[in-house]
Write an enzyme that holds these catalytic residues in place. Structure first.
Site, short mmCIF file in Angstrom:
data_model
loop_
_atom_site.label_atom_id
_atom_site.label_comp_id
_atom_site.label_asym_id
_atom_site.label_seq_id
_atom_site.Cartn_x
_atom_site.Cartn_y
_atom_site.Cartn_z
N PRO A 43 0.94 -1.35 0.08
CA PRO A 43 -0.04 0.11 0.01
C PRO A 43 0.99 1.32 0.11
CG PRO A 43 -0.89 -1.67 1.58
CD PRO A 43 0.66 -2.03 1.09
N GLY A 103 2.25 4.69 1.13
CA GLY A 103 2.26 5.04 2.18
C GLY A 103 2.37 4.05 3.48
N CYS A 104 2.82 3.06 3.33
CA CYS A 104 3.22 1.83 4.02
C CYS A 104 4.48 1.89 4.17
CB CYS A 104 2.58 0.63 3.78
SG CYS A 104 1.10 0.05 4.83
N ILE A 105 5.25 1.99 5.38
CA ILE A 105 6.44 2.03 5.40
C ILE A 105 7.33 0.77 5.80
CG2 ILE A 105 8.67 3.07 6.39
CD1 ILE A 105 6.37 5.53 6.89
#
Lengths: 102, 110, 128
Positions: free
Chosen positions: B106, B108-110
């Site tokens: 996704p 924005g998922c770090i």
């Protein structure tokens, strides 16, 4: 055919098409591709310039780039021929040389 | 990296996400789940199918909170909450479920 | 990042100005990704599409022929990320022969003068 001029920049953002049209002589051809295809769009403030240039120069536009940008064939200025990649190659081969206005 | 499924091998990136989304088949999710010690149930598949439909429509893997909200809208409030989604996908409904479903990580998922 | 922001007490106005056509450069896609990532911070986000940026929202994009990802459907997901303020420049649309019927999402049409006032009203402006 003499020179095939290619333009791949938007006429609204860059002066590539203007430069091209300054030096393109009658009887030569212009192929619009990538963001250059926006110059082929009807109803823009570039339309008159393209139409008047098209009286002495044959205009082509790359179909896959039109499609990618959501421009239907009926939005293309009358008289501009839509070609595919093979058509692009044919034009290049038929021309004495290619001038790329990048 | 790659993953072996039914005798075929599929390329994955360094985090285990499928490289070519078009190659996805259900067996890939099964194998990935097994590697994470999970057995996929119909509840899992409901979310995985939801994710695939979401991606098909918006061309994006949703952030967890967006997924939660969207699941709530489609499948009801008892499923549209992070407790339920985390119970199914303990490594995160965003990261883990998207990976099983063949979606990219996704945004924005770090 | 300030402590207030972490607690969500300070909400700033963020404006993303999109000025580029979608596939000739990476700007449009990069901007969209930044917006989606930034949406996690619960700020007051607006997007303006001006100059060639209005082409980003053109309906009916089909990119299979140029072997690139069609990211235009993602603009329709912005609402779910609570990004709901989308503006387009009237002058930019007119110059390019576009109307709101050409666009993939609902937008508010503003004159450039109105957009200038809107930009003036922001705390942070990102331009792509």
């Amino acid at each position: 055919m003499s020179i095939l001029h290619t333009v791949n920049k938007s006429p609204f953002e860059k002066s590539s098409l203007d430069s091209c049209l300054k030096y393109a002589k009658g009887g030569s051809a212009v192929l619009l591709y990538e963001d250059g295809v926006y110059a082929a769009l009807k109803g823009t403030n570039m339309e008159d310039k393209v139409k008047s240039a098209a009286q002495g120069i044959k205009f082509y536009v790359l179909g896959p780039d039109l499609k990618a940008r959501g421009i239907a064939d009926d939005r293309v200025i009358d008289g501009i021929a839509i070609v595919d990649y093979a058509g692009f190659v044919d034009l290049s081969v038929e021309s004495d040389k290619v001038s790329a206005w990048v | 990296m790659e993953i072996e499924v039914n005798g075929k091998s599929f390329e994955t990136d360094e985090e285990g996400y499928l490289v070519n989304l078009a190659e996805w088949e259900p067996g890939i999710a099964e194998v990935m789940a097994k590697e994470d010690d999970l057995e996929l149930t119909s509840e899992h598949w409901e979310i995985l199918n939801f994710l695939r439909e979401y991606y098909e429509e918006y061309q994006i893997a949703p952030a967890v909170r967006v997924l939660t909200k969207a699941v709530g809208k489609k499948l009801g409030a008892e499923k549209g909450n992070s407790k339920y989604l985390y119970s199914l996908f303990p490594y995160g409904p965003g990261k883990q479920a998207c990976r099983f479903a063949g979606l990219p990580k996704p945004t924005g998922c770090i | 990042m300030s402590e207030e922001m972490m607690e969500g007490e300070v909400v700033k106005k963020f404006m993303y100005i999109n000025r580029r056509a979608p596939y000739g450069s990476i700007y449009a896609l990069e901007s969209l990704e930044v917006v989606l990532i930034g949406a996690a911070f619960d700020q007051d986000v607006s997007l303006a599409f001006v100059d060639d940026g209005v082409f980003e929202l053109k309906k009916d994009q089909e990119t299979a022929g140029i072997d690139m990802k069609n990211f235009s459907p993602t603009y329709r997901a912005l609402e779910m990320y609570d990004v709901e303020k989308l503006y387009v420049s009237k002058e930019s649309m007119d110059a390019r022969g576009l109307t709101v019927d050409d666009l993939i999402v609902d937008v508010e049409v503003k004159t450039d003068a109105e957009l200038a006032d809107l930009f003036d009203d922001q705390d942070v402006i990102f331009s792509f």
